[in-house]
Scaffold this motif. Structure first.
Motif, PDB file in Angstrom:
ATOM      1  N   UNK A 258       8.086 -12.154 -12.246  1.00 23.91           N
ATOM      2  CA  UNK A 258       8.474 -10.881 -11.625  1.00 23.91           C
ATOM      3  C   UNK A 258       9.504 -11.199 -10.541  1.00 23.91           C
ATOM      4  N   UNK A 259      10.585 -10.406 -10.491  1.00 22.32           N
ATOM      5  CA  UNK A 259      11.663 -10.739  -9.541  1.00 22.32           C
ATOM      6  C   UNK A 259      11.157 -10.895  -8.108  1.00 22.32           C
ATOM      7  N   UNK A 260      11.724 -11.876  -7.427  1.00 25.90           N
ATOM      8  CA  UNK A 260      11.281 -12.201  -6.078  1.00 25.90           C
ATOM      9  C   UNK A 260      11.307 -11.011  -5.142  1.00 25.90           C
ATOM     10  N   UNK A 261      12.414 -10.263  -5.195  1.00 22.54           N
ATOM     11  CA  UNK A 261      12.564  -9.191  -4.205  1.00 22.54           C
ATOM     12  C   UNK A 261      11.514  -8.108  -4.402  1.00 22.54           C
ATOM     13  N   UNK A 262      11.169  -7.863  -5.687  1.00 24.54           N
ATOM     14  CA  UNK A 262      10.125  -6.867  -5.962  1.00 24.54           C
ATOM     15  C   UNK A 262       8.795  -7.356  -5.398  1.00 24.54           C
ATOM     16  N   UNK A 263       8.522  -8.634  -5.596  1.00 22.79           N
ATOM     17  CA  UNK A 263       7.271  -9.203  -5.102  1.00 22.79           C
ATOM     18  C   UNK A 263       7.212  -9.143  -3.586  1.00 22.79           C
ATOM     19  N   UNK A 264       8.347  -9.442  -2.963  1.00 23.35           N
ATOM     20  CA  UNK A 264       8.389  -9.422  -1.491  1.00 23.35           C
ATOM     21  C   UNK A 264       8.119  -8.031  -0.931  1.00 23.35           C
ATOM     22  N   UNK A 265       8.390  -7.028  -1.751  1.00 28.80           N
ATOM     23  CA  UNK A 265       8.226  -5.657  -1.305  1.00 28.80           C
ATOM     24  C   UNK A 265       6.758  -5.256  -1.181  1.00 28.80           C
ATOM     25  N   UNK A 266       5.896  -5.915  -1.960  1.00 29.57           N
ATOM     26  CA  UNK A 266       4.511  -5.446  -2.113  1.00 29.57           C
ATOM     27  C   UNK A 266       3.746  -5.283  -0.797  1.00 29.57           C
ATOM     28  N   UNK A 267       3.783  -6.272   0.119  1.00 25.52           N
ATOM     29  CA  UNK A 267       3.012  -6.068   1.358  1.00 25.52           C
ATOM     30  C   UNK A 267       3.390  -4.789   2.101  1.00 25.52           C
ATOM     31  N   UNK A 268       4.692  -4.475   2.128  1.00 27.74           N
ATOM     32  CA  UNK A 268       5.136  -3.277   2.841  1.00 27.74           C
ATOM     33  C   UNK A 268       4.658  -2.023   2.124  1.00 27.74           C
ATOM     34  N   UNK A 269       4.723  -2.074   0.771  1.00 24.48           N
ATOM     35  CA  UNK A 269       4.290  -0.911   0.004  1.00 24.48           C
ATOM     36  C   UNK A 269       2.790  -0.684   0.159  1.00 24.48           C
ATOM     37  N   UNK A 270       2.032  -1.784   0.138  1.00 31.94           N
ATOM     38  CA  UNK A 270       0.581  -1.665   0.302  1.00 31.94           C
ATOM     39  C   UNK A 270       0.272  -1.023   1.648  1.00 31.94           C
ATOM     40  N   UNK A 271       0.973  -1.488   2.688  1.00 32.23           N
ATOM     41  CA  UNK A 271       0.770  -0.911   4.015  1.00 32.23           C
ATOM     42  C   UNK A 271       1.072   0.584   4.003  1.00 32.23           C
ATOM     43  N   UNK A 272       2.160   0.919   3.320  1.00 31.06           N
ATOM     44  CA  UNK A 272       2.572   2.320   3.265  1.00 31.06           C
ATOM     45  C   UNK A 272       1.533   3.173   2.553  1.00 31.06           C
ATOM     46  N   UNK A 273       1.050   2.658   1.424  1.00 34.01           N
ATOM     47  CA  UNK A 273       0.047   3.408   0.656  1.00 34.01           C
ATOM     48  C   UNK A 273      -1.213   3.592   1.501  1.00 34.01           C
ATOM     49  N   UNK A 274      -1.611   2.518   2.169  1.00 32.30           N
ATOM     50  CA  UNK A 274      -2.788   2.602   3.033  1.00 32.30           C
ATOM     51  C   UNK A 274      -2.575   3.654   4.111  1.00 32.30           C
ATOM     52  N   UNK A 275      -1.360   3.685   4.624  1.00 36.46           N
ATOM     53  CA  UNK A 275      -1.018   4.643   5.679  1.00 36.46           C
ATOM     54  C   UNK A 275      -1.172   6.068   5.166  1.00 36.46           C
ATOM     55  N   UNK A 276      -0.754   6.274   3.908  1.00 39.93           N
ATOM     56  CA  UNK A 276      -0.846   7.617   3.338  1.00 39.93           C
ATOM     57  C   UNK A 276      -2.311   7.994   3.136  1.00 39.93           C
ATOM     58  N   UNK A 277      -3.108   7.026   2.676  1.00 39.16           N
ATOM     59  CA  UNK A 277      -4.520   7.314   2.451  1.00 39.16           C
ATOM     60  C   UNK A 277      -5.249   7.563   3.760  1.00 39.16           C
ATOM     61  N   UNK A 278      -4.885   6.798   4.770  1.00 42.44           N
ATOM     62  CA  UNK A 278      -5.570   6.953   6.048  1.00 42.44           C
ATOM     63  C   UNK A 278      -5.299   8.335   6.630  1.00 42.44           C
ATOM     64  N   UNK A 279      -4.026   8.764   6.498  1.00 42.88           N
ATOM     65  CA  UNK A 279      -3.643  10.117   6.889  1.00 42.88           C
ATOM     66  C   UNK A 279      -4.125  10.498   8.268  1.00 42.88           C
ATOM     67  N   UNK A 280      -4.303   9.533   9.082  1.00 51.11           N
ATOM     68  CA  UNK A 280      -4.853   9.863  10.384  1.00 51.11           C
ATOM     69  C   UNK A 280      -3.712  10.003  11.370  1.00 51.11           C
ATOM     70  N   UNK A 281      -3.838  10.925  12.260  1.00 50.93           N
ATOM     71  CA  UNK A 281      -2.809  11.022  13.288  1.00 50.93           C
ATOM     72  C   UNK A 281      -3.077   9.957  14.324  1.00 50.93           C
ATOM     73  N   UNK A 282      -2.205   8.958  14.311  1.00 48.85           N
ATOM     74  CA  UNK A 282      -2.416   7.846  15.218  1.00 48.85           C
ATOM     75  C   UNK A 282      -1.909   8.216  16.600  1.00 48.85           C
ATOM     76  N   UNK A 283      -0.789   8.897  16.592  1.00 49.87           N
ATOM     77  CA  UNK A 283      -0.097   9.147  17.837  1.00 49.87           C
ATOM     78  C   UNK A 283      -0.083  10.654  18.056  1.00 49.87           C
ATOM     79  N   UNK A 284      -0.294  11.062  19.256  1.00 49.48           N
ATOM     80  CA  UNK A 284      -0.265  12.502  19.500  1.00 49.48           C
ATOM     81  C   UNK A 284       1.146  12.977  19.795  1.00 49.48           C
TER      82      UNK A 284
END
Lengths: 284, 382
Positions: A258-284
């Motif tokens: 699998x291309x390197x750049x796509x693989x390198x993207x995964x940690x950021x995407x995982x964080x993003x997906x988690x962020x969407x699932x958490x859906x919590x307002x972190x900052x007021x």
């Protein structure tokens, strides 16, 4: 996997503590980068692992305090000032690499100065556990102990209560005699300490090399991990491990073509997906 | 007409003293005092950062006066130097204005870097493969537009997440920046790589954009295109938007107090999306002016953190478009002069990034609170 997890785990705990004190601390990225740089350079220059590491911890805490002075006392915006710290960190490490160390791009320390690994004799008869737990370096082991200590401090001690009160309702905290300013500074000192260890684990854990901009968003990811758990230590630890699991899986994926750049993207995407699932307002 | 001099009731005070009193009253007016203080604060931040930079220079044995002298001369000393300064000003002028648009509406949208890359890619690809379907005088404008739209589309994602699901835009855009840079490079490297480029296989590089789709040069030698003029026009347009238009007023009101704006009838969900998408479009425009402007193709890693520099630039200008213009010029001078300084005193130019970081660290101390909603969070006096 555990080795990959260590830097993120440590920095995330640091971020969680400041979050509990009510500081939206995105400076973790810069603090981590500075620590990664200093630990390699200072241990090489002083020729002693211990002295190098202690100096790194001290200087990283100092930088965290500068950030604290600007945000807490001078009342700058914590996000913007944090970005400032990150930019400063990127600039100063790259500048020192070129002007003082004369090696633009990266700096490696001699092999002798690698962090010592620890073997637990008890696991030697259990192949699976031995494969997981043995030959981890000292920082990895200490990170688990530190995570436990952080949990006890934040959630089970009276000081932790004061710290959390500071973040949740500074005015109420003041009325019962807690000084929010003091607790914000203390949280930043602790954060500096954890970021220093996290940076060290990154540059001196399995490799002994600092490269320009080597944190590559890990500080942000750690901050994200802390913010999903709203600064709760057990949640932060869990999510850091989850992120690291994905990061270590990605290393395998490169081998599958699998291309390197796509693989390198995964940690950021995982964080993003988690962020969407958490859906919590972190900052007021 | 003959005007009699205004006479103030001096009450026996001397002329100088009464003048000072009038001056003091003038300075105490809220409309004067606020901007004055915040500008002083920006100057203080710059001063501290420059002094700290000087200390660092001394630390490595360089004379700070010679070094800064070389920097200023390298930035403004000659016409070619000034042309190069304008060249480095251009990309951060766009990202700076992008920051102004998002921050004024109260959103800490930090996805400029991502939009910049998408803008650069989209306009380059449009210029190379599609622009020949258009009449010749339209080829350049539509390519620019393509970049602009791509930047806006990329911003739409975090904007919708923010507006509909309250996903924090700071972390999401920080993550998306990394994704954008990697994804754009991957696309170019896999599908659009210039086959003739044998020099470095690791660098993403498209074919050159045909001249008809490129921004005209003001000075080809210094890579200066009409992008800088576009940027200035955009800044002036934004001045009008915030001073005169309903949208600008609503954006400022949302930034000042979102709930108040909501009760006042502003559709804050739409405002969140619009301000971030507009910000992304401006950043995309900046990317376009790089790829089909100075470089004439998409080059991987063309931006050296222009996105975050835009934050510095916009905040130095106190989130006013003209302020951002001045901030961008300062940044351009610093970056371009830094290169001359490197030659003159052989100190790496990264010192400029250090100075910039320190400015960003200090620039919001105290007064941005009035502008960003973050300040509304209660912070007790000690």
């Amino acid at each position: 996997m555990l080795r990959v997890a260590t830097p993120i785990l440590l920095v995330a705990i640091g971020a969680a503590i400041t979050l509990k004190a009510g500081i939206f601390n995105v400076a973790t990225e810069g603090l981590m980068l500075v620590a990664a740089f200093l630990s390699v350079v200072l241990s090489t220059l002083t020729g002693s692992l211990l002295v190098g590491l202690l100096l790194t911890i001290g200087l990283t805490i100092l930088l965290a305090l500068v950030y604290g002075m600007v945000t807490v006392t001078l009342r700058a915006d914590p996000i913007i000032a944090g970005l400032g710290i990150n930019m400063f960190a990127a600039g100063i490490t790259s500048w020192l690499l070129q002007s003082v160390l004369n090696s633009p791009g990266g700096f490696s320390s001699p092999e002798t100065l690698i962090l010592p690994g620890l073997d637990v004799a008890a696991f030697n008869n259990l192949p699976v556990l031995a494969a997981i737990f043995n030959s981890q370096n000292a920082i990895t082991y200490s990170s688990w102990i530190l995570a436990l200590l952080a949990y006890l401090f934040v959630h089970r001690s009276k000081y932790g209560l004061q710290l959390r009160a500071t973040g949740e309702h500074p005015v109420a905290a003041t009325t019962v005699g807690i000084s929010p300013v003091r607790w914000q500074y203390i949280s930043l000192i602790l954060c500096g300490f954890f970021c220093a260890l996290g940076g060290m684990a990154l540059s001196m854990g399995s490799i002994h090399l600092f490269t320009k901009g080597m944190t590559a968003g890990r500080g942000f990811i750690s901050f994200a991990a802390a913010s999903f758990a709203v600064g709760d230590i057990p949640g932060t630890v869990f999510i850091s491990f989850l992120f690291s699991l994905f990061s270590s899986l990605t290393i395998r994926l490169v081998g599958l073509g699998i291309p390197t750049r796509i693989v390198q993207m995964i940690p950021y995407l995982v964080t993003l997906v988690a962020l969407i699932f958490a859906r919590r307002r972190i900052r007021l | 007409m003959d005007k009699s001099p205004i006479s103030y009731p001096t009450g026996g005070l001397s002329r100088t003293k009464s003048f000072l009193l009038v001056l003091r009253e003038f300075l105490r007016r809220p409309s004067v005092r606020g901007p004055l203080l915040s500008n002083l604060q920006t100057l203080a931040a710059i001063l501290i950062a420059v002094l700290a930079g000087g200390l660092l220079l001394m630390l490595v044995g360089a004379d700070p006066f010679t070094a800064y002298g070389a920097l200023v001369k390298g930035a403004f000393g000659t016409w070619p130097a000034f042309a190069r300064t304008l060249r480095t000003t251009s990309p951060v002028l766009f990202t700076g204005l992008a920051v102004v648009v998002a921050f004024r509406a109260g959103y800490i949208y930090l996805g400029m870097e991502g939009s910049l890359y998408w803008g650069a890619l989209a306009s380059a690809l449009f210029g190379i493969y599609l622009s020949n379907y258009f009449p010749i005088f339209l080829q350049m404008p539509v390519s620019v537009l393509a970049g602009c739209l791509a930047g806006g589309l990329w911003a739409l994602f975090p904007a919708i997440l923010r507006a509909r699901w309250k996903v924090d835009e700071v972390v999401s855009t920080l993550m998306l920046n990394y994704v954008a840079i990697l994804l754009v490079d991957h696309l170019v490297y896999t599908y659009f790589q210039d086959p003739r480029d044998g020099s470095s296989a690791e660098r993403a590089l498209t074919l050159p954009v045909p001249t008809t789709a490129r921004l005209p040069f003001l000075s080809e030698r210094y890579g200066l295109t009409i992008a800088i003029m576009l940027g200035v026009l955009l800044a002036l347009l934004l001045v009008w938007v915030y001073a005169r238009s309903v949208w600008g007023f609503e954006a400022d009101m949302t930034g000042f107090n979102r709930k108040f704006a909501h009760y006042g009838g502003v559709n804050t969900v739409r405002m969140a999306i619009m301000s971030m998408v507009l910000s992304g479009m401006i950043a995309g425009l900046g990317g376009a002016t790089e790829s089909i402007g100075s470089y004439g193709r998409y080059i991987g890693g063309f931006s050296s953190d222009f996105g975050f520099s835009g934050v510095t630039v916009a905040l130095m200008g106190r989130l006013s478009p003209i302020g951002a213009l001045l901030g961008a010029l300062f940044f351009g001078a610093l970056t371009n002069g830094g290169a001359s300084m490197e030659l003159a005193v052989s100190v790496p130019r990264d010192i400029v990034v250090v100075i910039q970081g320190l400015i960003l660290l200090l620039v919001t101390a105290q007064s941005l609170f009035a502008l960003l909603r973050l300040g509304t969070k209660a912070r007790p006096e000690e």
